[in-house]
Scaffold this active site. Structure first.
Site, mmCIF file in Angstrom:
data_model
loop_
_atom_site.group_PDB
_atom_site.id
_atom_site.type_symbol
_atom_site.label_atom_id
_atom_site.label_comp_id
_atom_site.label_asym_id
_atom_site.label_seq_id
_atom_site.Cartn_x
_atom_site.Cartn_y
_atom_site.Cartn_z
ATOM 1 C CE LYS A 16 32.125 36.903 43.483
ATOM 2 N NZ LYS A 16 33.100 36.747 42.395
ATOM 3 N NE ARG A 91 33.115 42.110 43.753
ATOM 4 C CZ ARG A 91 33.470 41.669 42.573
ATOM 5 N NH1 ARG A 91 34.629 41.983 42.072
ATOM 6 N NH2 ARG A 91 32.676 40.893 41.881
ATOM 7 N NE ARG A 132 35.461 34.785 33.618
ATOM 8 C CZ ARG A 132 35.169 35.157 34.865
ATOM 9 N NH1 ARG A 132 34.302 34.466 35.576
ATOM 10 N NH2 ARG A 132 35.774 36.188 35.405
ATOM 11 N NE ARG A 164 34.744 39.702 33.005
ATOM 12 C CZ ARG A 164 34.187 39.373 34.178
ATOM 13 N NH1 ARG A 164 33.157 38.563 34.228
ATOM 14 N NH2 ARG A 164 34.684 39.839 35.308
ATOM 15 N NE ARG A 175 38.623 40.625 38.318
ATOM 16 C CZ ARG A 175 38.149 39.682 37.511
ATOM 17 N NH1 ARG A 175 38.911 39.172 36.561
ATOM 18 N NH2 ARG A 175 36.926 39.238 37.661
HETATM 19 P P1 AMP Z 1 32.758 40.506 38.388
HETATM 20 O O1 AMP Z 1 31.913 40.258 37.185
HETATM 21 O O2 AMP Z 1 32.029 40.239 39.660
HETATM 22 O O3 AMP Z 1 34.088 39.801 38.313
HETATM 23 O O4 AMP Z 1 33.074 42.080 38.396
HETATM 24 C C1 AMP Z 1 33.754 42.709 37.315
HETATM 25 C C2 AMP Z 1 34.343 44.034 37.731
HETATM 26 O O5 AMP Z 1 33.281 44.924 38.130
HETATM 27 C C3 AMP Z 1 35.280 43.999 38.925
HETATM 28 O O6 AMP Z 1 36.589 43.638 38.568
HETATM 29 C C4 AMP Z 1 35.189 45.438 39.414
HETATM 30 O O7 AMP Z 1 35.947 46.321 38.593
HETATM 31 C C5 AMP Z 1 33.722 45.767 39.185
HETATM 32 N N1 AMP Z 1 32.920 45.443 40.387
HETATM 33 C C6 AMP Z 1 32.039 44.408 40.551
HETATM 34 N N2 AMP Z 1 31.495 44.428 41.769
HETATM 35 C C7 AMP Z 1 32.035 45.510 42.401
HETATM 36 C C8 AMP Z 1 31.894 46.074 43.701
HETATM 37 N N3 AMP Z 1 31.098 45.544 44.630
HETATM 38 N N4 AMP Z 1 32.618 47.179 43.995
HETATM 39 C C9 AMP Z 1 33.429 47.749 43.102
HETATM 40 N N5 AMP Z 1 33.631 47.265 41.867
HETATM 41 C C10 AMP Z 1 32.939 46.156 41.516
#
Ligand code: AMP
Length: 227
Positions: A16, A91, A132, A164, A175
């Protein structure tokens, strides 16, 4: 002038972020990634960043109070006036309700607001995320699908790549579960409003992008000159 607001949904590894960036270039709109904004806060050691880190490392959602203030601040900047592409927010139900409230005052009936769901199976997500690798310079690779030229070394800056913390297997499963229990149900709201665009994400990046654009064109009046 009408606004274009695209909310990109999809499990981890669905691509995404990549699709949001590609759309942003084509539509000349900012792509706003909550994950990126949170990692930035953590890198600069801000108060919010320090509080968010522990949750992010474990693959848990950061508390709503923190994400809400980041989103609120970001959506006050001028570059979002013509619209924006949001990746990784909302989310959960609380975030979605808050976002709808936040947009409520500024969004008009003729604005183009769509939720785009990029769907992949859990197995595909696990395969993709497991491979990744990222670099501190911001580059992202995949050991199988877009490997660096030299093993685990960044093509752009020569630094060592790493996974990561939240891409480790235990965090990935957590997740994915969170996505299915907290995020996926939010799509019903957009479906009922006839604002949901579903996309099969188990294809090549360009094919996915083309399908998103095709479906958007069919649905609305996004300025075709951009494409
Ligand atoms: P992502 O890069 O989108 O995979 O996000 C990495 C991490 O950031 C996630 O695993 C969450 O810990 C945190 N995170 C990202 N977006 C949100 C959100 N909308 N609400 C809460 N935590 C978030």
């Amino acid at each position: 002038m009408f606004k274009t607001i695209l909310l990109i949904f999809g499990p981890q590894g669905s691509g995404k972020g990549t699709q949001a960036e590609m759309l942003a270039k084509k539509l000349k709109l900012p792509a706003i990634s909550l994950g990126k904004l949170l990692r930035y806060e953590s890198d600069i050691g801000s108060n919010i960043g320090r509080q968010a880190e522990a949750y992010m490392e474990k693959g848990e959602l950061v508390p709503d109070g923190l994400t809400e203030s980041i989103v609120r601040n970001r959506l006050q900047k001028e570059d979002v006036l013509a619209g924006f592409i949001l990746d990784g927010y909302p989310r959960n139900k609380y975030q979605q309700d808050e976002l709808i409230k936040l947009l409520g005052e500024s969004v008009k009936d003729n604005d183009n607001i769509y939720a785009i769901e990029i769907w992949i199976s859990d197995q595909e997500a696990i395969d993709r995320i497991g491979g990744r690798r990222i670099c501190d310079c911001g580059a992202v690779y995949h050991l199988k699908y877009s490997p660096p030229k030299k093993d685990e070394i960044c093509d752009l800056c020569g630094r060592k790549l790493y996974a990561r913390d939240d891409d480790q297997p235990s965090a990935i499963n957590k997740r994915l579960k969170l996505y299915h229990s907290e995020t996926e149900p939010l799509l019903n709201y957009w479906l009922k409003k006839n604002k949901l665009i579903k996309i099969n994400g188990e294809r090549k990046i360009n094919e996915i992008q083309n399908e998103i654009i095709k479906k958007l064109k069919k649905r609305n009046r996004i300025s075709y000159d951009y494409y």
